[in-house]
Write an enzyme that holds these catalytic residues in place. Structure first.
Site, PDB file in Angstrom:
ATOM      1  N   ARG A 223      -7.256  -1.238  -6.907  1.00 47.49           N
ATOM      2  CA  ARG A 223      -7.811  -2.477  -6.363  1.00 47.49           C
ATOM      3  C   ARG A 223      -9.005  -2.949  -7.190  1.00 47.49           C
ATOM      4  O   ARG A 223      -9.202  -4.160  -7.392  1.00 47.49           O
ATOM      5  CB  ARG A 223      -8.206  -2.271  -4.901  1.00 47.49           C
ATOM      6  CG  ARG A 223      -6.990  -2.094  -4.015  1.00 47.49           C
ATOM      7  CD  ARG A 223      -7.299  -1.385  -2.686  1.00 47.49           C
ATOM      8  NE  ARG A 223      -6.051  -0.837  -2.171  1.00 47.49           N
ATOM      9  CZ  ARG A 223      -5.218  -1.502  -1.373  1.00 47.49           C
ATOM     10  NH1 ARG A 223      -5.526  -2.722  -0.967  1.00 47.49           N
ATOM     11  NH2 ARG A 223      -4.099  -0.940  -0.969  1.00 47.49           N
TER      12      ARG A 223
ATOM     13  N   ASP B 222       0.843  -1.196   0.000  1.00 53.97           N
ATOM     14  CA  ASP B 222       0.000   0.000   0.000  1.00 53.97           C
ATOM     15  C   ASP B 222       0.879   1.247   0.000  1.00 53.97           C
ATOM     16  O   ASP B 222       1.581   1.519   0.987  1.00 53.97           O
ATOM     17  CB  ASP B 222      -0.900  -0.028   1.241  1.00 53.97           C
ATOM     18  CG  ASP B 222      -2.053   0.951   1.162  1.00 53.97           C
ATOM     19  OD1 ASP B 222      -2.091   1.753   0.219  1.00 53.97           O
ATOM     20  OD2 ASP B 222      -2.920   0.905   2.051  1.00 53.97           O
ATOM     21  N   ASP B 223       0.884   1.991  -1.094  1.00 57.77           N
ATOM     22  CA  ASP B 223       1.660   3.240  -1.203  1.00 57.77           C
ATOM     23  C   ASP B 223       3.170   3.001  -1.202  1.00 57.77           C
ATOM     24  O   ASP B 223       3.933   3.870  -0.773  1.00 57.77           O
ATOM     25  CB  ASP B 223       1.312   4.217  -0.081  1.00 57.77           C
ATOM     26  CG  ASP B 223      -0.038   4.886  -0.259  1.00 57.77           C
ATOM     27  OD1 ASP B 223      -0.735   4.561  -1.243  1.00 57.77           O
ATOM     28  OD2 ASP B 223      -0.401   5.716   0.578  1.00 57.77           O
TER      29      ASP B 223
ATOM     30  N   CYS C 195      -5.216   4.106  -4.502  1.00 66.73           N
ATOM     31  CA  CYS C 195      -5.439   2.735  -4.049  1.00 66.73           C
ATOM     32  C   CYS C 195      -6.724   2.084  -4.526  1.00 66.73           C
ATOM     33  O   CYS C 195      -6.679   1.043  -5.191  1.00 66.73           O
ATOM     34  CB  CYS C 195      -5.349   2.681  -2.531  1.00 66.73           C
ATOM     35  SG  CYS C 195      -6.298   3.941  -1.692  1.00 66.73           S
TER      36      CYS C 195
ATOM     37  N   ASP D 174       0.024  -0.649  -5.035  1.00 72.84           N
ATOM     38  CA  ASP D 174      -1.224  -0.154  -5.622  1.00 72.84           C
ATOM     39  C   ASP D 174      -1.074   1.178  -6.339  1.00 72.84           C
ATOM     40  O   ASP D 174      -1.977   1.593  -7.070  1.00 72.84           O
ATOM     41  CB  ASP D 174      -2.330  -0.070  -4.555  1.00 72.84           C
ATOM     42  CG  ASP D 174      -1.977   0.836  -3.390  1.00 72.84           C
ATOM     43  OD1 ASP D 174      -0.827   1.317  -3.313  1.00 72.84           O
ATOM     44  OD2 ASP D 174      -2.853   1.062  -2.530  1.00 72.84           O
ATOM     45  N   ASN D 175       0.035   1.861  -6.142  1.00 72.37           N
ATOM     46  CA  ASN D 175       0.297   3.130  -6.824  1.00 72.37           C
ATOM     47  C   ASN D 175       1.725   3.540  -6.500  1.00 72.37           C
ATOM     48  O   ASN D 175       2.446   2.824  -5.803  1.00 72.37           O
ATOM     49  CB  ASN D 175      -0.692   4.222  -6.407  1.00 72.37           C
ATOM     50  CG  ASN D 175      -0.982   4.285  -4.923  1.00 72.37           C
ATOM     51  OD1 ASN D 175      -2.098   3.990  -4.494  1.00 72.37           O
ATOM     52  ND2 ASN D 175       0.013   4.621  -4.119  1.00 72.37           N
TER      53      ASN D 175
ATOM     54  N   LYS E 136       2.203   9.347  -6.063  1.00 75.33           N
ATOM     55  CA  LYS E 136       0.794   9.001  -5.911  1.00 75.33           C
ATOM     56  C   LYS E 136      -0.131  10.194  -6.181  1.00 75.33           C
ATOM     57  O   LYS E 136       0.217  11.330  -5.893  1.00 75.33           O
ATOM     58  CB  LYS E 136       0.561   8.488  -4.482  1.00 75.33           C
ATOM     59  CG  LYS E 136      -0.897   8.157  -4.146  1.00 75.33           C
ATOM     60  CD  LYS E 136      -1.033   7.782  -2.677  1.00 75.33           C
ATOM     61  CE  LYS E 136      -2.496   7.550  -2.302  1.00 75.33           C
ATOM     62  NZ  LYS E 136      -2.661   7.217  -0.874  1.00 75.33           N
TER      63      LYS E 136
ATOM     64  N   HIS F 223     -11.254  -1.599   1.042  1.00 73.05           N
ATOM     65  CA  HIS F 223     -11.408  -0.248   0.489  1.00 73.05           C
ATOM     66  C   HIS F 223     -12.192  -0.231  -0.823  1.00 73.05           C
ATOM     67  O   HIS F 223     -11.968   0.612  -1.690  1.00 73.05           O
ATOM     68  CB  HIS F 223     -10.033   0.410   0.289  1.00 73.05           C
ATOM     69  CG  HIS F 223     -10.097   1.914   0.311  1.00 73.05           C
ATOM     70  ND1 HIS F 223      -9.094   2.726  -0.167  1.00 73.05           N
ATOM     71  CD2 HIS F 223     -11.067   2.753   0.759  1.00 73.05           C
ATOM     72  CE1 HIS F 223      -9.407   3.987  -0.014  1.00 73.05           C
ATOM     73  NE2 HIS F 223     -10.609   4.038   0.544  1.00 73.05           N
TER      74      HIS F 223
ATOM     75  N   LYS G 126      -6.529  -5.105   3.633  1.00 71.20           N
ATOM     76  CA  LYS G 126      -7.296  -3.914   3.275  1.00 71.20           C
ATOM     77  C   LYS G 126      -8.224  -4.176   2.097  1.00 71.20           C
ATOM     78  O   LYS G 126      -7.801  -4.712   1.082  1.00 71.20           O
ATOM     79  CB  LYS G 126      -6.321  -2.779   2.946  1.00 71.20           C
ATOM     80  CG  LYS G 126      -6.951  -1.512   2.378  1.00 71.20           C
ATOM     81  CD  LYS G 126      -5.905  -0.441   2.189  1.00 71.20           C
ATOM     82  CE  LYS G 126      -6.414   0.732   1.381  1.00 71.20           C
ATOM     83  NZ  LYS G 126      -5.414   1.810   1.264  1.00 71.20           N
TER      84      LYS G 126
ATOM     85  N   HIS H 254       1.556   2.387   4.006  1.00 68.17           N
ATOM     86  CA  HIS H 254       0.670   3.557   4.038  1.00 68.17           C
ATOM     87  C   HIS H 254       0.766   4.247   5.403  1.00 68.17           C
ATOM     88  O   HIS H 254       0.861   3.591   6.435  1.00 68.17           O
ATOM     89  CB  HIS H 254      -0.760   3.072   3.796  1.00 68.17           C
ATOM     90  CG  HIS H 254      -1.783   4.148   3.576  1.00 68.17           C
ATOM     91  ND1 HIS H 254      -2.177   5.033   4.553  1.00 68.17           N
ATOM     92  CD2 HIS H 254      -2.516   4.461   2.480  1.00 68.17           C
ATOM     93  CE1 HIS H 254      -3.108   5.846   4.075  1.00 68.17           C
ATOM     94  NE2 HIS H 254      -3.322   5.524   2.812  1.00 68.17           N
TER      95      HIS H 254
END
Length: 554
Positions: free
Chosen positions: A86, A44-45, A82, A339-340, A393, A146, A144, A234
């Site tokens: 996803r 994540d991130d 994110c 994710d990014n 991001k 989201h 996660k 994240h």
């Protein structure tokens, strides 16, 4: 949906792979007990070069080992944030059509109620978990989500037989209440669709891994699809003290030095073209302009961030060890990505806007990284992590879209390779489905077709690239927009991150998007602009310029 025998086209694409895997006793036949398992791991991130195998100094031995014998892809693209990624990752459908045209938290008044702007995963779009479950796979996830907070949007209702989920986009990694604040609904966890609490001794990466291993241990002989979406790294920056301590003093020289070191390592590994421009972007602040206390604080943040990545890798090692101990490693396709791009987020603006937002940076620097601290590491460290690509991001520049991708499966022809072929998040779902012998085309009751392309023919050595030279790809989020055909990319980024004008780049020669070629190649410019207008029309994009990542803040 039923499991289908391989078509002639599928057999042709898999022939080389099947021959090699047959030598080690692995089959891709459609019978449930012979098909491969899938383990999809999402950071994540995380920045492109945070993993050692992609040029980083953070200790990631387990990911590095997977990369060394697997395939590293250096030209893999996600979306700028994110939940849109996803949505694409789990469906193979463009996020504008899958319900996440904008993030739920940032949908504007003009967008609300419009097609695609649901803020959750559209129930008319099948997930890869739903497709694989219907084909006889056991589907599990932990981490996660989201992609929707209502009961009918829970992962347990979207194809995951066993699921532990954080429904929100972030939380306190040690489980302390208050993040997200009560005004935003707090942090909500579910297990198999029912609300659950978390233990007092909680750390996100550890607990998500615990739950996934427990689910896997309940296996019944069916092949599995396991999804492990971490919330690390994240913000808020939280890591066990032992992991952070390993990096004490490592970042005292600042982000400019780190950026140069990582770019040099990428070139050494063969992840960058030898002649790629690697100059520092104008958005990078001069480290020497900071006072000693500021430098100490900034270095401490990066130490904690490194500890988060370090701990995540350790947990990935736990899953790999489990697969080896249970004899499932050789027949499990393992995919790792972010994710990014790295996150430039600063928390001061959010604290001003959100009621009940917890205090930022409380206590002494030595206590940072614990459950009572609230930190992000900001745009300058993020820019070091995405280098030599520009920005991060939330922006459609390459720094916001690029993700490290590792694909590991024993015996693949491309094992040990580094690939610069273009691929994107929408390609993962059709790849897994084709390997499982599951029909990728639209099925009864499925409103939207999978729009990604299976990577299997490329992975099997049947093709030299995933996508054709004339294929066109679009991105849009927050009104920031881009369109790409082969090496050419046309991009619009608002001020202060960009010029607020369309700009044309040749990514083969200029991965950092430093030289606008609009005037030199007006024919390419006009062609891509026409493609953008077509993409906007097909995706029903409601353009609203939202600058969510200004580079000026610390």
């Amino acid at each position: 949906m039923s499991v289908l025998p391989f078509t002639a086209a599928r057999r042709a694409a898999c022939r080389a792979l099947a021959c090699i895997l047959g030598c080690v006793g692995i089959s891709l036949a459609a019978a449930a007990d012979e098909r491969p398992n899938f383990l999809l791991i999402l950071a994540d991130d995380m920045g492109f070069s945070d993993v050692g195998a992609f040029g980083g100094e953070i200790a990631t031995p387990h990911l590095d080992q997977l990369a060394a014998s697997g395939l590293r892809m250096s030209n893999f693209h996600a979306t700028p944030t994110c939940s849109p990624t996803r949505a694409e990752l789990l469906t193979g459908v463009d996020h504008h059509l899958a319900g996440l045209a904008n993030m739920a938290e940032l949908i504007t008044d003009a967008q609300r109620g419009k097609p695609g702007y649901l803020g959750y995963l559209d129930e008319g779009v099948l997930t890869v978990a739903e497709r694989l479950s219907a084909a006889g796979y056991r589907t599990v996830m932990s981490g996660k989500w989201h992609l929707g907070k209502q009961a009918q949007q829970d992962p347990h209702r979207r194809g995951f037989e066993s699921a532990f989920a954080l429904l929100e986009g972030g939380h306190n990694h040690f489980g302390k209440p208050g993040m997200p604040p009560a005004s935003l609904g707090g942090a909500n966890y579910t297990e198999n669709g029912e609300p659950v609490g978390i233990p007092e001794q909680f750390y996100s990466s550890d607990y998500f891994t615990d739950k996934l291993l427990a689910f896997l241990d309940e296996g019944d002989g069916r092949p599995f699809f396991a999804y492990l979406p971490f919330t690390a790294p994240h913000w808020p920056l939280h890591a066990p003290a032992a992991n952070t301590a390993k990096y004490r003093g490592r970042y005292d020289a600042g982000w400019e030095v780190l950026r140069a070191q990582r770019v040099a390592k990428q070139a050494e590994l063969g992840l960058l073209a030898a002649n790629a421009p690697v100059q520092s972007p104008q958005t990078l602040r001069d480290w020497d302009s900071l006072g000693p206390d500021q430098q100490r604080e900034q270095a401490r943040k990066m130490e904690i961030y490194a500890g988060m990545v370090d701990r995540m890798d350790w947990n990935i090692g736990r899953v790999v060890d489990y697969l080896k101990q249970t004899g499932q490693f050789d027949n499990t396709v393992i995919i790792f990505l972010s994710d990014n791009g790295a996150a430039p987020d600063t928390l001061e603006n959010m604290a001003r806007k959100v009621p009940d937002f917890p205090p930022i940076d409380p206590g002494a620097v030595k206590d940072w990284g614990g459950p009572d601290s609230l930190l992000s590491y900001g745009p300058n460290w993020a820019q070091a992590a995405t280098a030599p690509r520009r920005l991060y991001k939330s922006v459609v520049a390459e720094g916001g879209l690029i993700s490290p991708l590792i694909i590991h499966y024993g015996g693949w022809p491309r094992g040990g390779e580094i690939s610069n072929t273009f691929a994107n998040a929408r390609d993962i779902a059709p790849t897994l489905l084709e390997m499982a012998g599951v029909q990728v085309a639209e099925a009864s009751g499925d409103r939207l077709v999978v729009r990604g392309r299976s990577m299997l023919p490329y992975l099997a050595g049947e093709r030299q690239r995933v996508h054709g030279a004339d294929d066109v790809f679009g991105w849009e989020l927050f009104g920031q927009r881009a369109i790409r055909k082969n090496q050419w990319k046309l991009m619009f980024v608002s001020s202060p991150n960009g010029s607020g004008e369309w700009a044309l780049y040749n990514l083969d020669e200029d991965p950092g998007e430093t030289l606008d070629l609009s005037r030199r190649h007006p024919d390419v410019f006009n062609e891509l602009l026409s493609w953008w207008e077509e993409y906007q029309r097909r995706m029903q994009i409601v353009l609203e310029e939202q600058v969510v990542s200004p580079y000026t803040a610390m």
